[in-house]
Design an enzyme around this catalytic site. Structure first.
Site, PDB file in Angstrom:
ATOM      1  N   ASP A  89       0.850  -1.187   0.000  1.00 54.13           N
ATOM      2  CA  ASP A  89       0.000   0.000   0.000  1.00 54.13           C
ATOM      3  C   ASP A  89       0.885   1.235   0.000  1.00 54.13           C
ATOM      4  O   ASP A  89       2.098   1.144   0.168  1.00 54.13           O
ATOM      5  CB  ASP A  89      -1.017  -0.011   1.131  1.00 54.13           C
ATOM      6  CG  ASP A  89      -0.386  -0.012   2.512  1.00 54.13           C
ATOM      7  OD1 ASP A  89       0.818   0.258   2.612  1.00 54.13           O
ATOM      8  OD2 ASP A  89      -1.096  -0.284   3.488  1.00 54.13           O
ATOM      9  N   ASP A 271      -8.183  -7.293   1.407  1.00 57.39           N
ATOM     10  CA  ASP A 271      -7.209  -7.478   2.480  1.00 57.39           C
ATOM     11  C   ASP A 271      -7.842  -7.008   3.767  1.00 57.39           C
ATOM     12  O   ASP A 271      -8.732  -6.144   3.761  1.00 57.39           O
ATOM     13  CB  ASP A 271      -5.928  -6.670   2.224  1.00 57.39           C
ATOM     14  CG  ASP A 271      -6.089  -5.203   2.624  1.00 57.39           C
ATOM     15  OD1 ASP A 271      -5.637  -4.825   3.716  1.00 57.39           O
ATOM     16  OD2 ASP A 271      -6.709  -4.436   1.845  1.00 57.39           O
ATOM     17  N   CYS A 309     -11.700 -29.333   8.670  1.00 55.87           N
ATOM     18  CA  CYS A 309     -10.736 -28.318   8.225  1.00 55.87           C
ATOM     19  C   CYS A 309      -9.380 -28.984   8.022  1.00 55.87           C
ATOM     20  O   CYS A 309      -8.943 -29.801   8.846  1.00 55.87           O
ATOM     21  CB  CYS A 309     -10.625 -27.196   9.254  1.00 55.87           C
ATOM     22  SG  CYS A 309      -9.328 -25.982   8.884  1.00 55.87           S
ATOM     23  N   CYS A 311      -6.433 -27.341   7.767  1.00 51.83           N
ATOM     24  CA  CYS A 311      -5.324 -26.442   8.109  1.00 51.83           C
ATOM     25  C   CYS A 311      -4.313 -27.187   8.979  1.00 51.83           C
ATOM     26  O   CYS A 311      -4.625 -28.229   9.557  1.00 51.83           O
ATOM     27  CB  CYS A 311      -5.830 -25.182   8.809  1.00 51.83           C
ATOM     28  SG  CYS A 311      -6.117 -25.349  10.590  1.00 51.83           S
ATOM     29  N   CYS A 314      -5.811 -27.809  12.639  1.00 56.51           N
ATOM     30  CA  CYS A 314      -6.942 -28.731  12.791  1.00 56.51           C
ATOM     31  C   CYS A 314      -6.569 -30.167  12.452  1.00 56.51           C
ATOM     32  O   CYS A 314      -7.209 -31.109  12.935  1.00 56.51           O
ATOM     33  CB  CYS A 314      -8.111 -28.275  11.932  1.00 56.51           C
ATOM     34  SG  CYS A 314      -8.894 -26.755  12.549  1.00 56.51           S
ATOM     35  N   HIS A 340      -4.927 -20.850  11.527  1.00 56.75           N
ATOM     36  CA  HIS A 340      -6.256 -21.376  11.181  1.00 56.75           C
ATOM     37  C   HIS A 340      -7.093 -20.313  10.482  1.00 56.75           C
ATOM     38  O   HIS A 340      -7.735 -20.593   9.460  1.00 56.75           O
ATOM     39  CB  HIS A 340      -6.985 -21.871  12.439  1.00 56.75           C
ATOM     40  CG  HIS A 340      -8.427 -22.175  12.171  1.00 56.75           C
ATOM     41  ND1 HIS A 340      -8.861 -23.374  11.642  1.00 56.75           N
ATOM     42  CD2 HIS A 340      -9.543 -21.401  12.307  1.00 56.75           C
ATOM     43  CE1 HIS A 340     -10.173 -23.327  11.468  1.00 56.75           C
ATOM     44  NE2 HIS A 340     -10.611 -22.152  11.864  1.00 56.75           N
TER      45      HIS A 340
END
Length: 376
Positions: A89, A271, A309, A311, A314, A340
């Site tokens: 940015d 974002d 999940c 991830c 998990c 997560h």
């Protein structure tokens, strides 16, 4: 180059080709303000959880360690050890968030550093030079992000100045990309639409900046105090006046519900700090709503944060263990929650892309919102 692959209503399924790889859109960019995701998440973690784009902050990296330092080290990609796209940015949001530390003039903005108080000047040319030194994939134009409650006269003057600044950004970016010592000579430039909650100012500004044929267009100055209804109203008004054949980026937004609604309105870049910030406080996102893992009911809960999940957390750890880490103030607990949450956002964007491709985005959105509202 941006390819528009499919539309489903206003929802867009696209592909942005960059010098650092292809970005499949809609996409959520994982926010690493100072070239790091808060919560002890590394770039190797980002690779594992399916991150496409990392976002860093021009102002903060200019202050520390310094963009000249990053350039000497080969640019942000080498510095972070990240080979995929990076968006930086422009520093324009700090014009808003550091209101007590700056003065806005036609030439640019005079800051006092929030770190040590030293004087800093940043205008369009300086912002482009800093971002060129960082060698990000996508640079954002330098703008002013006015308060959403600014009066009409202030807003019109601010937006007109932002347009003048955008033209200076484009000229400077073209110059920088032609220099022999520039690290990334294919750096892209996105312009930013402003205008607060004034639809007519927003639409006029969108039409003006669309004529500049930039690489992408952002809608800025939302999620800064206005209601969600006002944000959606502005998106309804503005997005149709931005080029459909370029990426549309809603800056700093938001919750899963915000993203789902904005995709339906034609936005394809997002974002937000929510997944990392909430994760650091033990709040985790699931398909059944947000959970607070500090709650006592998870003390003996051997299930993962979300069943099904995939991830890294998990797949291995229980709610009870993550809760214990959080209660004990172990950094690992915070790290697990951030990992997560970022995986959840990245996975949701993958589902969104699939739903648009299948021509069933509206049904997907409504089902996702219903499940998250119902809770566990």
């Amino acid at each position: 180059m941006y390819e528009l692959l499919k539309t489903d209503g206003l929802a867009k399924r696209g592909r942005l080709h960059t010098v650092h790889g292809v970005i499949e859109t809609p996409v959520f960019m994982n926010v690493g303000t100072i070239a790091a995701i808060k919560g002890a998440v590394s770039t190797t973690d980002l690779q594992e959880i399916g991150t496409q784009v990392e976002l860093s902050n021009t102002y903060h990296l200019h202050v520390r360690p310094g963009d000249e330092v990053v350039k000497k080290l080969g640019g942000l990609h080498k510095f972070m050890v990240w080979d995929k796209p990076i968006l930086t940015d422009s520093g324009g949001f700090q014009v808003f968030s550091l209101a007590g530390l700056r003065r806005i003039k036609e030439e640019g903005v005079y800051f006092n550093s929030h770190i040590d108080g030293r004087k800093i000047f940043m205008g369009p040319e300086q912002s482009m030079q800093i971002q060129s030194n960082l060698a990000s994939t996508i640079a954002m134009a330098f703008d002013e992000c006015p308060s959403s409650v600014a009066d009409r006269d202030y807003m019109e003057n601010s937006v007109n100045r932002t347009t003048r600044w955008l033209k200076r950004c484009k000229a400077e970016m073209n110059r920088l990309n032609s220099l022999p010592d520039t690290i990334n000579k294919h750096q892209m430039l996105f312009g930013i639409n402003q205008g607060g909650v004034y639809e007519d100012i927003r639409v006029r500004h969108a039409q003006e900046i669309s004529e500049l044929n930039l690489d992408g267009y952002a809608v800025g100055g939302l999620a800064v105090g206005e209601s969600q209804e006002e944000m959606y109203r502005i998106l309804d008004a503005v997005v149709p006046h931005l080029p459909q054949n370029k990426p549309t980026y809603l800056m700093g937004v938001g919750t899963p519900a915000n993203i789902l609604e904005a995709v339906e309105r034609g936005v394809d870049f997002f974002d937000c700090v929510y997944p990392s910030r909430n994760g650091r406080h033990g709040h985790v996102y699931t398909n059944h709503g947000k959970m607070n893992l500090f709650n006592a009911k998870y003390e003996l809960d051997t299930r993962p944060i979300e069943e099904g999940c995939n991830c890294p957390v998990c797949r291995t750890y229980s709610r009870a263990y993550v809760r214990h880490l959080l209660k004990a103030k172990e950094m690992l607990g915070m790290r697990f929650c951030v990992l997560h949450n970022l995986y959840f956002y990245n996975k949701m964007m993958e589902e969104i892309r699939e739903a648009i491709e299948a021509g069933r985005y509206k049904e997907y959105k409504e089902e996702k919102l219903r499940r998250m509202a119902e809770g566990e």
